[in-house]
Write a protein that holds these residues in place. Sequence first.
Motif, mmCIF file in Angstrom:
data_model
loop_
_atom_site.group_PDB
_atom_site.id
_atom_site.type_symbol
_atom_site.label_atom_id
_atom_site.label_comp_id
_atom_site.label_asym_id
_atom_site.label_seq_id
_atom_site.Cartn_x
_atom_site.Cartn_y
_atom_site.Cartn_z
ATOM 1 N N ARG B 253 0.813 -1.217 0.000
ATOM 2 C CA ARG B 253 0.000 0.000 0.000
ATOM 3 C C ARG B 253 0.847 1.268 0.000
ATOM 4 N N ALA B 254 2.131 1.092 0.191
ATOM 5 C CA ALA B 254 3.004 2.273 0.233
ATOM 6 C C ALA B 254 4.227 2.073 -0.654
ATOM 7 N N LEU B 255 4.026 1.401 -1.762
ATOM 8 C CA LEU B 255 5.162 1.106 -2.636
ATOM 9 C C LEU B 255 5.764 2.382 -3.219
ATOM 10 N N THR B 256 7.074 2.443 -3.198
ATOM 11 C CA THR B 256 7.750 3.531 -3.891
ATOM 12 C C THR B 256 7.804 3.193 -5.371
ATOM 13 N N ASP B 257 8.109 4.179 -6.186
ATOM 14 C CA ASP B 257 8.245 3.920 -7.621
ATOM 15 C C ASP B 257 9.330 2.878 -7.870
ATOM 16 N N GLU B 258 10.408 2.949 -7.093
ATOM 17 C CA GLU B 258 11.498 1.994 -7.259
ATOM 18 C C GLU B 258 11.031 0.576 -6.916
ATOM 19 N N GLN B 259 10.254 0.454 -5.881
ATOM 20 C CA GLN B 259 9.748 -0.873 -5.507
ATOM 21 C C GLN B 259 8.803 -1.425 -6.576
ATOM 22 N N ALA B 391 21.543 -2.362 -12.946
ATOM 23 C CA ALA B 391 22.922 -2.765 -12.633
ATOM 24 C C ALA B 391 22.957 -3.422 -11.261
ATOM 25 N N PHE B 392 23.759 -4.474 -11.143
ATOM 26 C CA PHE B 392 23.888 -5.191 -9.870
ATOM 27 C C PHE B 392 25.364 -5.373 -9.540
ATOM 28 N N PRO B 393 25.713 -5.285 -8.252
ATOM 29 C CA PRO B 393 27.112 -5.468 -7.855
ATOM 30 C C PRO B 393 27.519 -6.942 -7.809
ATOM 31 N N SER B 394 26.537 -7.818 -7.770
ATOM 32 C CA SER B 394 26.851 -9.257 -7.695
ATOM 33 C C SER B 394 25.617 -10.048 -8.104
ATOM 34 N N PHE B 395 25.825 -11.338 -8.380
ATOM 35 C CA PHE B 395 24.680 -12.189 -8.707
ATOM 36 C C PHE B 395 23.760 -12.333 -7.495
ATOM 37 N N TRP B 396 24.378 -12.404 -6.331
ATOM 38 C CA TRP B 396 23.558 -12.577 -5.140
ATOM 39 C C TRP B 396 22.672 -11.358 -4.886
ATOM 40 N N ALA B 397 23.190 -10.188 -5.174
ATOM 41 C CA ALA B 397 22.371 -8.982 -5.022
ATOM 42 C C ALA B 397 21.172 -9.039 -5.958
ATOM 43 N N ALA B 398 21.395 -9.534 -7.153
ATOM 44 C CA ALA B 398 20.276 -9.673 -8.099
ATOM 45 C C ALA B 398 19.272 -10.695 -7.595
ATOM 46 N N ALA B 399 19.785 -11.809 -7.050
ATOM 47 C CA ALA B 399 18.871 -12.843 -6.540
ATOM 48 C C ALA B 399 18.042 -12.310 -5.374
ATOM 49 N N GLN B 400 18.667 -11.547 -4.515
ATOM 50 C CA GLN B 400 17.920 -10.980 -3.391
ATOM 51 C C GLN B 400 16.850 -9.999 -3.866
ATOM 52 N N GLU B 401 17.202 -9.237 -4.889
ATOM 53 C CA GLU B 401 16.202 -8.304 -5.423
ATOM 54 C C GLU B 401 15.055 -9.067 -6.085
ATOM 55 N N ALA B 402 15.410 -10.134 -6.807
ATOM 56 C CA ALA B 402 14.362 -10.966 -7.412
ATOM 57 C C ALA B 402 13.433 -11.505 -6.324
ATOM 58 N N GLY B 403 14.031 -11.920 -5.209
ATOM 59 C CA GLY B 403 13.226 -12.457 -4.116
ATOM 60 C C GLY B 403 12.293 -11.421 -3.524
ATOM 61 N N ILE B 404 12.831 -10.289 -3.138
ATOM 62 C CA ILE B 404 12.000 -9.289 -2.458
ATOM 63 C C ILE B 404 10.973 -8.684 -3.416
ATOM 64 N N SER B 405 11.236 -8.782 -4.721
ATOM 65 C CA SER B 405 10.264 -8.267 -5.705
ATOM 66 C C SER B 405 8.915 -8.943 -5.543
ATOM 67 N N ARG B 406 8.934 -10.180 -5.049
ATOM 68 C CA ARG B 406 7.675 -10.922 -4.916
ATOM 69 C C ARG B 406 6.846 -10.399 -3.734
ATOM 70 N N LEU B 407 7.545 -9.867 -2.739
ATOM 71 C CA LEU B 407 6.816 -9.227 -1.638
ATOM 72 C C LEU B 407 6.245 -7.893 -2.118
ATOM 73 N N TYR B 408 7.061 -7.127 -2.839
ATOM 74 C CA TYR B 408 6.555 -5.864 -3.388
ATOM 75 C C TYR B 408 5.356 -6.122 -4.307
ATOM 76 N N GLY B 409 5.428 -7.205 -5.047
ATOM 77 C CA GLY B 409 4.340 -7.537 -5.963
ATOM 78 C C GLY B 409 3.113 -8.068 -5.248
ATOM 79 N N GLY B 410 3.250 -8.384 -3.961
ATOM 80 C CA GLY B 410 2.107 -8.845 -3.183
ATOM 81 C C GLY B 410 1.750 -10.298 -3.405
ATOM 82 N N ILE B 411 2.714 -11.090 -3.857
ATOM 83 C CA ILE B 411 2.375 -12.486 -4.162
ATOM 84 C C ILE B 411 3.085 -13.473 -3.243
ATOM 85 N N HIS B 412 3.993 -12.991 -2.372
ATOM 86 C CA HIS B 412 4.691 -13.883 -1.443
ATOM 87 C C HIS B 412 4.887 -13.211 -0.088
ATOM 88 N N PHE B 413 4.867 -14.066 0.944
ATOM 89 C CA PHE B 413 5.264 -13.633 2.275
ATOM 90 C C PHE B 413 6.799 -13.674 2.358
#
Lengths: 533, 438
Positions: B253-259, B391-413
């Motif tokens: 309900r309070a997503l930033t544009d970046e999120q 741009a990502f500093p590492s593969f793991w940073a990208a994976a973490q962003e991919a993960g949290i994207s699902r919370l921002y999208g409202g489809i995962h806890f």
Amino acid sequence: MMRAACCILCTVILMQPAGAQNGPAVPSFVDETASSGVNSAYTGDWEYMVGGGVAVFDCNSDGFEDMLVAGGEAMAKFYVNDSPRGGALKFTAQQSGLELDKVTGAYPLDIDSDGTMDVMLLRVGENVAMRGLGGCKFERANEAWGFDGGDAWSTSIAATWEKGNRWPTIAIGNYIDRAAEMEPWGSCTDNWLHRPDTQQNKFAAPLPLKPSYCPLSLMFTDWSRSGTPDLRVSNDREYYEGGQEQMWKIAPGEAPVLYTEAEGWKYLRIWGMGIASYDVDFDGYPEYFLTSMADNKLQTLAEVPKEGKPKPTYKDIAFARGVTAHRPFMGDDLKPSTAWHTQFDDVNNDGRVDLFIAKGNVAEMPDFAMKDPNNLLLQGADGKFVEAADKAGVASTAVSRGGALADFNLDGLLDIVVVNRWQPAQLWRNTTADAGNWIEVKLAQNAPNRDAIGAWLEVTRGETVMRREIIVGGGHASGQAGWIHMGLGGAAEVSVRVQWPDGTWSGSHSVRANSFIILDGAKAAAMPWTPPR
Amino acid sequence: MINRRSLIAACGAFGFSAAFRTAQADQPHTPQAVLCNWYKLVLKLVRHTPTYSPPVASRSFAYLGITAFEAAAGGSEELRSLAGQLNGLDGIPRRETVQTHDEALVIHAALAFAVRNFFGNTGPTGQRVMKKFEEKLFAELSEGLGAEVIQRSVAHGRAVAAHVLDWSAGDGGAVIENMGFPHDFELTPGAGKWVPTSLIAQQQMPLLPDWGQNRTFAIATGASCPLPEPPAYSEDKSSSFYREALEVYDTTRALTDEQKLIARFWSDDPMLSPTPPGHWVAIAIHILERDKAGLAMTADTLARLGIALSDAFVACWHAKFEFDLLRPVTYIRRHIDAAWEPLLITPPFPEYPSGHSTQSGAAADVLTAVFGDNFAFVDATHERDGMAPRAFPSFWAAAQEAGISRLYGGIHFRAAIARGLDQGRCVAQHVNSLRTRT
């Protein structure tokens, strides 16, 4: 306000069609393809995987609707309607001038408002505006009308008369770049908006509608009842990148502008293939049925404020209304369906609009049903639709594309024509014995826009108001002009009025059921009409 | 091994937008360029083949990667066959004589055979493109080669591909009916159990409920990377479960544009993108091309990545149908806000763990093993869909962003994301233990 004008309950009480006690009355159709004289298939390979339309219109002024069937690689075929009233469907192939190759779709439209129907031919290659000469003869008019037919893979069309214009505005939807053999995805070519030139007697150079996302159906529609139609575009997500369903604001004299998410337009991506519209829920605003692959949508406005002026936000009620039509309803092929032409109309005259969907595999797509029967979904008193194509006798599993529901023999019952890929088009005569009452209406007004495109027809039975918008566009590559059919259920007399394209209302006309009338904007009285044979 | 093309190290210089314009690139005929270009076509086909949901796509990436790897390994002194290392894979066809094969043609023939088969159900446009692409590339690669070399190279590539295809037939994932949605499925009763969330009739059943039973590649079975149970289901406002749901609700309900951008960037919807596994393959190809990787590096990377992605999906699906947890949209509408709308379309299968997280965790650890820690890269996967590269500093940073994207999208806890990433790392450990080099 219109939403509050009636309710489904009122409708239920008022409509008592024969046989409707246990669900909607199932109509009867007889396949008269073989005896009809129509023998035309939509042919061709990859560049004809979409399209395959039919234009239905009266071009010899006998009131019976003739037809032009797109042939794809083969020549389009024109058929004059020789059916006796109420009798078997009879058509005769006749040279008309419309017999061009590479035709994907066809829509009748009196472009020059001379009272003689013209025809727009969509093609793989140059589109052609064909001027009607009378007597079902046509001639090319691109040069005379300044119509730039371009060179694209054209798949869809819609037309309107923008306020103040004497010449129509035509939108053309274009598909993939045919030259992008190795990378067709993401190669959608520009759609075009053909507006009148300053002299208002021919077209200006077409305006590209950017971005374009490979539409397969376009429709000018006054979705908000503002008096100014906008352009709805249903796009095929198979080929666009970054695309979605679209609606353009088409304000007279202004550049087209897309509705945005901030204005309420919701992001939707489907394999858009056809659009049908109708005020299904009697609230004064049209619903839209969008055909796709296993994912058909029935959209209704999410909210209509009391003061009107709704936002263009739609919710999907296909599942709730029973019109998902996502896989074959019969046979043992349970793979997902592929839906093309679609049309709302009342096939059993019970006063509730039904829904026809032409189905067929794109071509050798084994993940989708190969035997994909057409749907005839009958609306019940509860507003839900039930499948009846098999019981009604129209559940063809041919590879269907375009089609039309039209009263070819002027008996008050809607017949069906469907164009098939690689197989002959099919015709079914509606022979329902216990159908409800009906009226058929033709609108006319002085030039321009003689056929009152953009008008709204209202038919009132008691407290039930049935409304439909008069459009050129929608469906899949298939257009109609002529009698506007309305089922009446048991009503013996109804009140009919028209909101003309300029926004003015006609007076109310009391019309007896089971009759034809012509409403002419220049005349105060409704004119009864009787078929000549 | 003597081959003029194998001496050229560059993987091909195509941009994604020019994926198939082979004749215009400066080094289009190296075996690694051939491999990269086939993969670019595959990314398109994944998007445009309706059965290609993310699990199905990951499976094909595994088999295509192994096909290319084994085709290359037969003529390479650097690569060691995966026969005997992957479940059920042995007896890879050997070359008659190493000296008389054209490596690019071997790769081409192997990929052409494999792609034709794995994408046999694609639509008429995909079929048309595959055919033209294969014909054009074959003509270009054959130019100047003797008939015997052509025949021998093509025969060997096809033989390897046919062997892998035969092997693939028995893994449980070869036949996909109704786009992966069963016609019958009995929902598990219980307040915390998954229920359909879609208005699409076909999706009233969950996607591929038996996928977790498929044969795996590097892990023993789908149960090999187990997860702890998700937070105990509760409707009590003081419970962990409620708090997780409230976190999703409040965040969305309070997503930033970046999120919002992050949620959409990693949305990777099937049939509208190359899917989540394809997203990681696109990243890998971009880097391999940028760094002008040779055939061994290219084939090794794509094989390991494909195996990791596929095993991650099997492990994830095994857990999803073990725990069968409901989605945030179901819980939040029942207990917090009946009118709540998530930003993303909720996928039609159980929630725990997050599939994108599992496969991203696996992909990130495999790519880290290949390219190294803190390997910076730019992800331009969705550029043609109008989304700017990230741009990502590492593969793991990208994976973490991919993960949290699902919370921002409202489809995962949150738990599904964190534990999904953990599960992915577990899968990657097995994959990184494979011996791919001599």
